[in-house]
Design a protein around this motif. Structure first.
Motif, PDB file in Angstrom:
ATOM      1  N   MET A   1      -4.003   4.400  -4.120  1.00  0.00           N
ATOM      2  CA  MET A   1      -4.397   3.796  -2.863  1.00  0.00           C
ATOM      3  C   MET A   1      -4.533   4.902  -1.823  1.00  0.00           C
ATOM      4  N   PRO A   2      -5.678   5.000  -1.189  1.00  0.00           N
ATOM      5  CA  PRO A   2      -5.826   6.019  -0.150  1.00  0.00           C
ATOM      6  C   PRO A   2      -5.026   5.641   1.093  1.00  0.00           C
ATOM      7  N   ASP A   3      -4.590   6.655   1.831  1.00  0.00           N
ATOM      8  CA  ASP A   3      -3.904   6.402   3.086  1.00  0.00           C
ATOM      9  C   ASP A   3      -4.847   5.712   4.051  1.00  0.00           C
ATOM     10  N   MET A   4      -4.283   4.845   4.870  1.00  0.00           N
ATOM     11  CA  MET A   4      -5.033   4.270   5.981  1.00  0.00           C
ATOM     12  C   MET A   4      -4.619   5.089   7.200  1.00  0.00           C
ATOM     13  N   PRO A   5      -5.535   5.904   7.731  1.00  0.00           N
ATOM     14  CA  PRO A   5      -5.162   6.792   8.831  1.00  0.00           C
ATOM     15  C   PRO A   5      -4.841   6.005  10.105  1.00  0.00           C
ATOM     16  N   TRP A   6      -4.246   6.694  11.057  1.00  0.00           N
ATOM     17  CA  TRP A   6      -3.903   6.090  12.339  1.00  0.00           C
ATOM     18  C   TRP A   6      -5.141   5.419  12.917  1.00  0.00           C
ATOM     19  N   THR A   7      -4.978   4.172  13.249  1.00  0.00           N
ATOM     20  CA  THR A   7      -6.071   3.413  13.833  1.00  0.00           C
ATOM     21  C   THR A   7      -5.568   2.741  15.093  1.00  0.00           C
ATOM     22  N   THR A   8      -6.423   2.658  16.078  1.00  0.00           N
ATOM     23  CA  THR A   8      -6.043   1.999  17.326  1.00  0.00           C
ATOM     24  C   THR A   8      -6.627   0.596  17.341  1.00  0.00           C
ATOM     25  N   PRO A   9      -6.035  -0.284  18.110  1.00  0.00           N
ATOM     26  CA  PRO A   9      -6.478  -1.681  18.118  1.00  0.00           C
ATOM     27  C   PRO A   9      -7.918  -1.848  18.574  1.00  0.00           C
TER      28      PRO A   9
ATOM     29  N   GLU B   1       9.991   0.509  -1.210  1.00  0.00           N
ATOM     30  CA  GLU B   1       9.850   0.840  -2.616  1.00  0.00           C
ATOM     31  C   GLU B   1       9.940  -0.461  -3.399  1.00  0.00           C
ATOM     32  N   THR B   2       8.937  -0.701  -4.235  1.00  0.00           N
ATOM     33  CA  THR B   2       8.928  -1.922  -5.030  1.00  0.00           C
ATOM     34  C   THR B   2       9.659  -1.705  -6.351  1.00  0.00           C
ATOM     35  N   LYS B   3      10.115  -2.809  -6.952  1.00  0.00           N
ATOM     36  CA  LYS B   3      10.835  -2.743  -8.224  1.00  0.00           C
ATOM     37  C   LYS B   3       9.926  -2.338  -9.378  1.00  0.00           C
ATOM     38  N   THR B   4       8.684  -2.797  -9.328  1.00  0.00           N
ATOM     39  CA  THR B   4       7.762  -2.601 -10.441  1.00  0.00           C
ATOM     40  C   THR B   4       6.400  -2.127  -9.943  1.00  0.00           C
ATOM     41  N   LEU B   5       5.602  -1.642 -10.876  1.00  0.00           N
ATOM     42  CA  LEU B   5       4.236  -1.266 -10.547  1.00  0.00           C
ATOM     43  C   LEU B   5       3.422  -2.490 -10.134  1.00  0.00           C
ATOM     44  N   LEU B   6       3.657  -3.620 -10.769  1.00  0.00           N
ATOM     45  CA  LEU B   6       2.965  -4.857 -10.375  1.00  0.00           C
ATOM     46  C   LEU B   6       3.293  -5.202  -8.922  1.00  0.00           C
ATOM     47  N   GLY B   7       4.546  -5.043  -8.546  1.00  0.00           N
ATOM     48  CA  GLY B   7       4.933  -5.273  -7.156  1.00  0.00           C
ATOM     49  C   GLY B   7       4.205  -4.341  -6.209  1.00  0.00           C
TER      50      GLY B   7
ATOM     51  N   HIS C   1      -0.496  -0.349  19.860  1.00  0.00           N
ATOM     52  CA  HIS C   1      -1.158   0.882  20.296  1.00  0.00           C
ATOM     53  C   HIS C   1      -1.689   1.694  19.134  1.00  0.00           C
ATOM     54  N   GLY C   2      -1.328   1.321  17.902  1.00  0.00           N
ATOM     55  CA  GLY C   2      -1.851   2.026  16.747  1.00  0.00           C
ATOM     56  C   GLY C   2      -0.948   1.849  15.546  1.00  0.00           C
ATOM     57  N   ALA C   3      -1.519   2.122  14.362  1.00  0.00           N
ATOM     58  CA  ALA C   3      -0.767   1.976  13.117  1.00  0.00           C
ATOM     59  C   ALA C   3      -1.415   2.803  12.023  1.00  0.00           C
ATOM     60  N   ALA C   4      -0.593   3.130  11.012  1.00  0.00           N
ATOM     61  CA  ALA C   4      -1.074   3.858   9.838  1.00  0.00           C
ATOM     62  C   ALA C   4      -0.255   3.408   8.634  1.00  0.00           C
ATOM     63  N   LEU C   5      -0.818   3.607   7.449  1.00  0.00           N
ATOM     64  CA  LEU C   5      -0.155   3.232   6.202  1.00  0.00           C
ATOM     65  C   LEU C   5      -0.354   4.355   5.198  1.00  0.00           C
ATOM     66  N   ARG C   6       0.711   4.695   4.514  1.00  0.00           N
ATOM     67  CA  ARG C   6       0.648   5.691   3.440  1.00  0.00           C
ATOM     68  C   ARG C   6       1.162   4.995   2.189  1.00  0.00           C
ATOM     69  N   GLY C   7       0.307   4.829   1.203  1.00  0.00           N
ATOM     70  CA  GLY C   7       0.696   4.134  -0.017  1.00  0.00           C
ATOM     71  C   GLY C   7       0.617   5.026  -1.235  1.00  0.00           C
ATOM     72  N   ARG C   8       1.662   4.988  -2.041  1.00  0.00           N
ATOM     73  CA  ARG C   8       1.704   5.713  -3.299  1.00  0.00           C
ATOM     74  C   ARG C   8       2.029   4.704  -4.391  1.00  0.00           C
ATOM     75  N   VAL C   9       0.983   4.021  -4.872  1.00  0.00           N
ATOM     76  CA  VAL C   9       1.172   2.938  -5.837  1.00  0.00           C
ATOM     77  C   VAL C   9       1.897   3.444  -7.074  1.00  0.00           C
ATOM     78  N   GLY C  10       1.522   4.609  -7.588  1.00  0.00           N
ATOM     79  CA  GLY C  10       2.141   5.142  -8.798  1.00  0.00           C
ATOM     80  C   GLY C  10       3.640   5.337  -8.676  1.00  0.00           C
ATOM     81  N   SER C  11       4.102   5.739  -7.497  1.00  0.00           N
ATOM     82  CA  SER C  11       5.545   5.909  -7.291  1.00  0.00           C
ATOM     83  C   SER C  11       6.166   4.673  -6.641  1.00  0.00           C
TER      84      SER C  11
ATOM     85  N   THR D   1       5.860   3.407  -3.729  1.00  0.00           N
ATOM     86  CA  THR D   1       6.396   3.674  -2.401  1.00  0.00           C
ATOM     87  C   THR D   1       5.309   3.564  -1.342  1.00  0.00           C
ATOM     88  N   PHE D   2       5.681   2.960  -0.207  1.00  0.00           N
ATOM     89  CA  PHE D   2       4.760   2.774   0.912  1.00  0.00           C
ATOM     90  C   PHE D   2       5.472   3.125   2.202  1.00  0.00           C
TER      91      PHE D   2
END
Length: 136
Positions: free
Chosen positions: A1-9, A30-36, A58-68, A70-71
């Motif tokens: 999953m690519p990061d969602m960079p800082w975005t403003t409203p 951190e999810t329990k499983t890869l499906l999660g 005022h803004g938000a960003a998301l960093r997702g690492r599906v393989g690990s 972790t978000f």
């Protein structure tokens, strides 16, 4: 999953004055499983879209690492109340309740910062999350 960079409203709201204080939240999930992790990733765009229209955001960003499985999330708000109103609104409310079933671990940290510090860096968010987790 690519990061969602800082975005403003996209909602018509004035940007905060540079000397105004904003309320910042960083979270780590951190999810329990890869499906999660896949389920979390699939729900994330709706939440980011919701933030872009949320009053007081005022803004938000998301960093997702599906393989690990972790978000990281990062957001800035005009106030603590604005953040809590968002958290209680849909679809965030339903999605966060559903995610609890497949979550292994969650961590949150909150602080205030001058609006001139926006966007907050991932390095700062991760430093604060690590410090918060070290307290426990």
């Amino acid at each position: 999953m690519p990061d969602m960079p800082w975005t403003t409203p996209t909602a018509p709201a004035p940007a905060p004055a540079p000397d105004a204080e904003v309320y910042v939240m960083a979270s780590r999930f951190e999810t329990k499983t890869l499906l999660g992790a896949l389920r979390f990733a699939l729900k994330s765009p709706a939440i980011v879209f919701q933030i872009r229209k949320a009053p007081g955001a005022h803004g938000a960003a998301l960093r997702g690492r599906v393989g690990s499985r972790t978000f990281l999330t990062l957001s800035a708000w005009e106030s603590r109340d604005a953040l809590y109103r968002f958290a209680r609104s849909e679809p965030h409310r339903s999605n966060s309740r559903a995610a609890a079933a497949f979550m292994k671990e969650s961590a949150f940290t909150f602080w205030t910062a001058p609006a001139s510090d926006l966007p907050i860096t991932w390095e700062e968010a991760e430093r604060r999350l690590a410090a918060e987790q070290a307290r426990y």
